[in-house]
Enzyme design. Structure first.
Site, short mmCIF file in Angstrom:
data_model
loop_
_atom_site.label_atom_id
_atom_site.label_comp_id
_atom_site.label_asym_id
_atom_site.label_seq_id
_atom_site.Cartn_x
_atom_site.Cartn_y
_atom_site.Cartn_z
N VAL A 1 24.02 37.36 -18.15
CA VAL A 1 25.22 38.13 -18.47
C VAL A 1 26.43 37.29 -18.07
O VAL A 1 26.47 36.73 -16.97
CB VAL A 1 25.23 39.48 -17.71
CG1 VAL A 1 26.52 40.24 -17.96
CG2 VAL A 1 24.04 40.34 -18.09
N GLY B 134 22.59 31.20 -12.70
CA GLY B 134 22.53 32.09 -11.55
C GLY B 134 23.00 33.50 -11.81
O GLY B 134 22.97 34.34 -10.92
N HIS B 135 23.43 33.81 -13.04
CA HIS B 135 24.02 35.14 -13.31
C HIS B 135 23.51 35.69 -14.63
O HIS B 135 24.24 35.69 -15.62
CB HIS B 135 25.54 35.02 -13.36
CG HIS B 135 26.26 36.30 -13.20
ND1 HIS B 135 26.66 37.08 -14.25
CD2 HIS B 135 26.64 36.95 -12.09
CE1 HIS B 135 27.29 38.15 -13.80
NE2 HIS B 135 27.30 38.09 -12.50
N PHE B 136 22.47 36.20 -14.75
CA PHE B 136 21.29 36.30 -13.90
C PHE B 136 20.16 35.65 -14.67
O PHE B 136 20.05 35.88 -15.86
CB PHE B 136 20.95 37.76 -13.62
CG PHE B 136 22.09 38.52 -12.99
CD1 PHE B 136 22.33 38.43 -11.62
CD2 PHE B 136 22.92 39.32 -13.76
CE1 PHE B 136 23.36 39.14 -11.04
CE2 PHE B 136 23.97 40.03 -13.17
CZ PHE B 136 24.19 39.94 -11.81
#
Length: 154
Positions: free
Chosen positions: A56, A49-51
């Site tokens: 990252v 989810g990041h990203f």
């Protein structure tokens, strides 16, 4: 040279996957400094989810990795391993700066120095680099408490 592998690290830190963020201790000097690494892989849960389009490592997790490294240094300095009644709290952060993104395939090299220890409060200067480039720096504070007293002091 004082080094620790992942099995030895797990004797000093209560964290486990996915929150254990120190893979190896390269060197440490009691009461002074520690150098550890975190191998950042695309398999890390947070990358979902990041990203997804440009993975990252979240800055808060880089700080957590530094705090875990600091906790290791404190236990090693005191010459003891934590037990079920010991809780290490991350109680402060100052001067945090993020200088470059950390991506899958990077190796985060973390250097932590004790700057002060008084009345159960440990203060540290912490930096992490990737390939010699500064990724994050911060001043951290931690304390160790008895787990039975922890709810009264935190």
């Amino acid at each position: 040279m004082n080094s620790l592998d992942i099995n030895q690290i797990k004797e000093y830190l209560p964290h486990r996957y996915p929150m254990l963020l120190v893979d190896r201790v390269l060197n440490w000097e009691s009461g002074k400094t520690i150098t550890a690494i975190k191998n950042v892989t695309v398999n890390e849960e947070f990358f979902n989810g990041h990203f997804p389009h440009k993975p990252v490592m979240p800055g808060v997790l880089m700080i957590e990795a530094l705090a875990q490294t600091a906790a290791l240094l404190s236990f090693l300095t005191e010459g003891r391993k934590p037990d079920a009644s010991t809780v290490v709290y991350f109680i402060g952060i100052d001067n945090a700066r993020f200088k470059r993104p950390v991506e899958p395939g990077d190796q985060l090299k973390m250097d932590v120095e004790i700057t002060r220890c008084a009345r159960g409060i440990w203060k540290y200067r912490a930096t992490a680099t990737v390939d010699g480039q500064l990724a994050v720096e911060a001043d951290l504070m931690c304390t160790m408490r008895n787990a039975d007293d922890a709810s009264k002091t935190a």
